[in-house]
Each structure stands twice: as C-alpha cells, then as structure tokens.
Design an enzyme around this catalytic site. Structure first.
Site, PDB file in Angstrom:
ATOM      1  CB  SER A   9      -0.926  -0.048   1.225  1.00  0.00           C
ATOM      2  OG  SER A   9      -1.764   1.077   1.264  1.00  0.00           O
ATOM      3  CG  HIS A  26      -4.303  -0.535  -1.205  1.00  0.00           C
ATOM      4  ND1 HIS A  26      -4.122  -0.350   0.142  1.00  0.00           N
ATOM      5  CD2 HIS A  26      -4.799  -1.795  -1.338  1.00  0.00           C
ATOM      6  CE1 HIS A  26      -4.487  -1.433   0.793  1.00  0.00           C
ATOM      7  NE2 HIS A  26      -4.893  -2.331  -0.089  1.00  0.00           N
ATOM      8  CG  ASP A  31      -6.089  -5.103   1.849  1.00  0.00           C
ATOM      9  OD1 ASP A  31      -6.658  -6.183   2.076  1.00  0.00           O
ATOM     10  OD2 ASP A  31      -5.953  -4.625   0.715  1.00  0.00           O
TER      11      ASP A  31
END
Length: 337
Positions: A19, A46, A138
């Site tokens: 990310s 992401h 995540d």
C-alpha cells in the site's frame, strides 16, 4: 530485458502486495528476483479506481523478469510478473488471471486480501504470499488464508518498510512464516522453490471458498450472505447497508463489501472530517449573511441582533477549525492518499 523460458513447469504462484510506500518496495523486490524463478508472480498495490497506472512499466524496468499489466484470462507462466490494474481485483482461477469488478474490501479494489485468498484457494501449498509496506491491515486475513491452505507467508521487515503498519499487523496476528528486507525476497523465494511446500496443516474451510466467490462476482450480483454472521450494528461506508459480523473485527455487508475494524474506523474518520468541512462552509456562509443583514438593518436593535449572531457563529467556526486541524494531524499518517 531477459525473458524467462515458459517451457518450465509452473511450480507455484507468488502473490505480493503493498500500500503506502509500496511502489518502492515492489520495485526493490522485482530487482532481486532471479531470471530462473519457477513461479508466476502477481503484484498488487492499492490503486485509485479511476485513471491509468504505470505500475507495470515501473516494475518491468526494475528487474530481470518481464512485467505486464494483468489481462483477464491470461495464462500464468513462470518467470513473469502480472501487475494489478486500477479498479479490478487481481485473482486467479484454473491457472489463469481473473480481473474482477467484485465488491471492494476495506475500500480497495484491487484488495490484497482478495488476491491472497484467491491464490490460497487455487494453489494451496504452492501459494506464497508476501506483504510489503503499507498502512492499516489489508492482506493480513489473506496471509492467514494462505497458511490455512498449506502455503507460505512472508512480510517485509518493518524496519525496512517506509510504512511499517501493514507488516507489523501481520506479525502481531501471527500469520507470517518469515520476514526479510525487500531486496532479499528473491533469494528467499528461490530457497522456497528448492525446499518445496511449507508443510502447514491444510484447511478446507468452506467460508474461504465463499469469500473467493464473492470477490469474483460482478457488482450487485445476487449473493446469499445472510448466514455470514449476526448484525454488527455498523453500516457499510461504501453503500450504507448493514454490516454483518463475520469474525472478530471483520465485517461484510449484504452486497459483499468487506471491512476490517481498522479500515472501518479509518473510513469513519474520513466521514467525520467531511462532515466537519461541510459544517465549516455552512458556518462561514451563516456568518457572512448575518454580517450582511446587520449592515442593512433599519434599527439598532435588529443590527445588534444580527451582529451578535455573526459573532456567535464566528466563535463556533474558530473552535471547529481548531478541531479539524487536530483531527487531520491525528489521522493523516494512516491515510493511503
């Protein structure tokens, strides 16, 4: 760029995700991957859903293996890197790429949990998950899925990550087999190729299959999710539907959007900040209007009433602006941007 021969059998799949700070981490991993890597590599970050991405070109220039933007239906080949595209989950089925417009997870599509779950279901003990720099959590549940199916899980050493929260959360959850700096991941992967599967106990959890199915569905597909768990009392930031409690700190709505507790809290922070900004705008307009009416007042009594209202509004506005500044300072570091 040296292209690895595709005649070699596919030994497994490496799913790598990050990310915030992930572009640098993915590039360093790609730079250290050997030309004879017997795995196919899936990379996800992401990405904003709108607009193009040059991530595949960046990764392609970073190391010896060819990297391409993932295409739906492409056959997985060893020694090649398939890079996620904006607005689609990067998944795999029957040794092929699946680009899905399924429900977002923790506000992301592509989502790392969806990627890791997919390789866990498709490749079992031949799946390897690698979690890199990022914020929030995540990918943590996805690494757990890979371990449950007998695969191997790695994460970037927190000290080596620009944003340590994501790998640190995975370590705290106890779902990581080994840590390494990003530049050394290639050597670790070759060691795993020589060693074979991890030997973890294999789970046949039917819910893992269901979650993988949800990620592969099209938007607004009919899903029977009533049995996922009891109502949580929270609402989904994506669709404002009711969230069901799937597990401790993990929720899904009836449409299928998934949220971890940390991601849900972060989404609420953004909602609160948005509401505060709307309140600032309303107070500014109220103050200007009150001042304008005071200037046009035909009597001292009316003028004083509007002036007092303006002063009261401006005082509230000053307090609100101070609160927003504090909130931004507290939550800005946990925003993916």
């Amino acid at each position: 760029m040296t292209v690895t021969s595709t005649d070699d059998p596919l030994r497994g799949v490496v799913a790598i995700g990050g990310s915030a700070g992930g572009v640098e981490a993915l590039s360093r991993v790609a730079a250290g991957l050997p030309e004879d890597l017997p795995f196919a590599v899936l990379m996800a970050l992401h990405l904003p859903e709108q607009g193009p991405s040059v991530l595949a070109q960046i990764i392609d220039r970073a190391g010896p293996l060819p990297a391409v933007a993932a295409e739906n239906g492409a056959t997985l080949e060893p020694g090649r890197i398939y890079v996620a595209v904006p607005g689609r989950h990067l998944l795999t089925r029957d040794h092929r790429i699946v680009l899905s417009n399924g429900p977002s997870e923790s506000g992301h599509r592509p989502a790392l949990n969806a990627l890791f779950r997919s390789v866990a279901v498709s490749f079992g003990p031949r799946a390897i998950g690698v979690l890199l720099s990022g914020v929030l959590d995540d990918g943590v549940l996805g690494l757990a899925a890979i371990r449950a199916r007998g695969g191997t899980t790695l994460c970037q050493s927190p000290d080596d990550a620009l944003f340590a929260a994501m790998p640190s959360n995975a370590l705290r959850a106890g779902v990581v087999d080994r840590t390494a700096v990003a530049a050394d991941m290639g050597a670790v992967l070759m060691g795993l190729a020589r060693r074979g599967s991890s030997g973890h106990a294999k789970s046949t959890d039917a819910y893992l299959e269901l979650e993988n199915h949800i990620a592969m569905t099209e938007p607004l597909a009919e899903l029977d999710l009533q049995t996922l768990g009891p109502p949580s009392g929270f609402t989904c930031p994506d669709c404002n539907g009711s969230l069901l409690t799937v597990a401790d700190g993990y929720y899904r709505c009836h449409i299928g959007h998934a949220w971890s507790a940390d991601a849900l809290l972060s989404a609420r922070d953004r909602e609160v900040q948005g509401a505060l900004l709307i309140a600032v705008r309303s107070l500014e307009e109220k103050s200007r209007l009150a001042r304008k009416l005071a200037g046009k007042a035909v009597s001292d009594l009316v003028r004083e009433r509007y002036a007092a209202l303006a002063a009261e509004t401006e005082k509230a506005l000053a307090v609100l602006r101070e609160r927003i500044a504090v909130a931004v300072a507290e939550t800005g570091a946990s925003d993916d941007g």
